[in-house]
Design a protein around this motif. Sequence first.
Motif, PDB file in Angstrom:
ATOM      1  N   ARG A  69      46.315  40.184  43.761  1.00 22.76           N
ATOM      2  CA  ARG A  69      45.491  41.660  43.779  1.00 22.76           C
ATOM      3  C   ARG A  69      46.696  42.438  43.607  1.00 22.76           C
ATOM      4  NH1 ARG A  69      40.562  43.810  45.202  1.00 22.76           N
ATOM      5  NH2 ARG A  69      40.818  46.116  45.877  1.00 22.76           N
TER       6      ARG A  69
ATOM      7  N   ASP B 227      36.898  45.523  40.784  1.00 22.53           N
ATOM      8  CA  ASP B 227      37.145  46.292  41.904  1.00 22.53           C
ATOM      9  C   ASP B 227      38.185  47.258  42.019  1.00 22.53           C
ATOM     10  OD1 ASP B 227      35.209  44.848  43.194  1.00 22.53           O
ATOM     11  OD2 ASP B 227      36.535  43.533  44.519  1.00 22.53           O
ATOM     12  N   LEU B 228      39.231  46.949  41.289  1.00 18.68           N
ATOM     13  CA  LEU B 228      40.322  47.914  40.855  1.00 18.68           C
ATOM     14  C   LEU B 228      40.078  48.974  39.840  1.00 18.68           C
ATOM     15  CD1 LEU B 228      43.233  45.095  41.074  1.00 18.68           C
ATOM     16  CD2 LEU B 228      42.707  46.963  42.843  1.00 18.68           C
TER      17      LEU B 228
ATOM     18  N   HIS C 163      39.364  36.716  40.375  1.00 19.71           N
ATOM     19  CA  HIS C 163      40.367  37.573  39.824  1.00 19.71           C
ATOM     20  C   HIS C 163      39.590  38.486  39.057  1.00 19.71           C
ATOM     21  CE1 HIS C 163      42.836  33.948  40.433  1.00 19.71           C
ATOM     22  NE2 HIS C 163      43.494  34.798  41.421  1.00 19.71           N
TER      23      HIS C 163
ATOM     24  N   MET D  45      38.489  40.916  41.230  1.00 20.11           N
ATOM     25  CA  MET D  45      39.641  42.176  41.554  1.00 20.11           C
ATOM     26  C   MET D  45      39.495  43.029  40.548  1.00 20.11           C
ATOM     27  SD  MET D  45      42.471  39.341  42.880  1.00 20.11           S
ATOM     28  CE  MET D  45      42.150  38.432  44.307  1.00 20.11           C
ATOM     29  N   THR D  46      39.580  42.567  39.274  1.00 24.28           N
ATOM     30  CA  THR D  46      39.823  43.546  37.969  1.00 24.28           C
ATOM     31  C   THR D  46      38.495  44.712  38.263  1.00 24.28           C
ATOM     32  OG1 THR D  46      38.579  42.210  36.544  1.00 24.28           O
ATOM     33  CG2 THR D  46      41.089  42.028  36.632  1.00 24.28           C
TER      34      THR D  46
END
Length: 319
Positions: free
Chosen positions: A225, A267-268, A261, A264-265
């Motif tokens: 992350r 969420d970011l 992952h 994560m993308t």
Amino acid sequence: MLGKGLMRMLSPGGKSGLSIFIYHRVLPHKDPLFPAEVDRADFDRDLHRIKSMFNVMSLLDAVHHIAAGSLPPRAACITFDDGYADNAEVALPVLQRHKLPATFFVATGFLNGGRMWNDTVIELVRRHPEGVIDASAIGLGSHEIGSTARRQQAIQALIGQLKYLPMEHRLDQVSRLVDIGGIGLPDNLMMSSAQVNELNTGGMDIGGHTVNHPILAKLPPAKARAEIAEGKQALENIIGEPVRLFAYPNGKPGADYLAEHVAMTRDLGFDGAVSTAWGAGKHTNDVFQLPRFSPWDRTPLRFALRMARNLTTQADLAI
């Protein structure tokens, strides 16, 4: 005309989806060690063919069209991975001449004088005097480099042994290999921050590609992350704009990145992400796992046939 005809037959009503091309480098001229690597003349020909066969749009626009179910027929995007200086020096003027957009996915840890580990191996083998690179003391074997073919074999063997090592171990091994080689290596292969800005102000999109280009699946979740988030933030600091797109390093689903992952993308704050699974993106694809492919073929017929084959390929996105 052949290429456009194939595309029209295979994509009635735009249902065949989005073709996304992957490039890494565009060299000013051919490299004897990598004769198949794209150079300026190849890239110019590719863009002529792509324009004749596809409706080229920015990747960010394509992501939004897929999400909305409004992707136009024969849609295509052009992308670059890693952040090589020749992207700005060679590829950008060709893209601008053709009036085509592209997205450049940049690994920020190599900007401003850095060098990717695989390029360290390549340039060490390229510049080493004829004879032998004996790396047996660090478990990487002994490699004879008395000819271009032997150098190519040495590069392939060394990279193959190093590629899937844990990141810290791999970097340590590469550093020890450089010590064994004992020769100077170039520090101008990757872009500067100014060149990233040049691409952005020149009408291109900038996308995230982590900091150090690790295999995300090999990292603890918190470190993975951080690689994604810190790369995004570094690029936003350079261009002064949000970075909306991401490319998974290496990009093979289930091997190089996992479901965590992809989450994560999202969420970011990215709008979409791309893999290296072959195939065409569909209206129903997850926009955080869009497939891509490399336009390797040099003859017009083979190029057109690969484009057609890609449109009918179901990408393997199992993670």
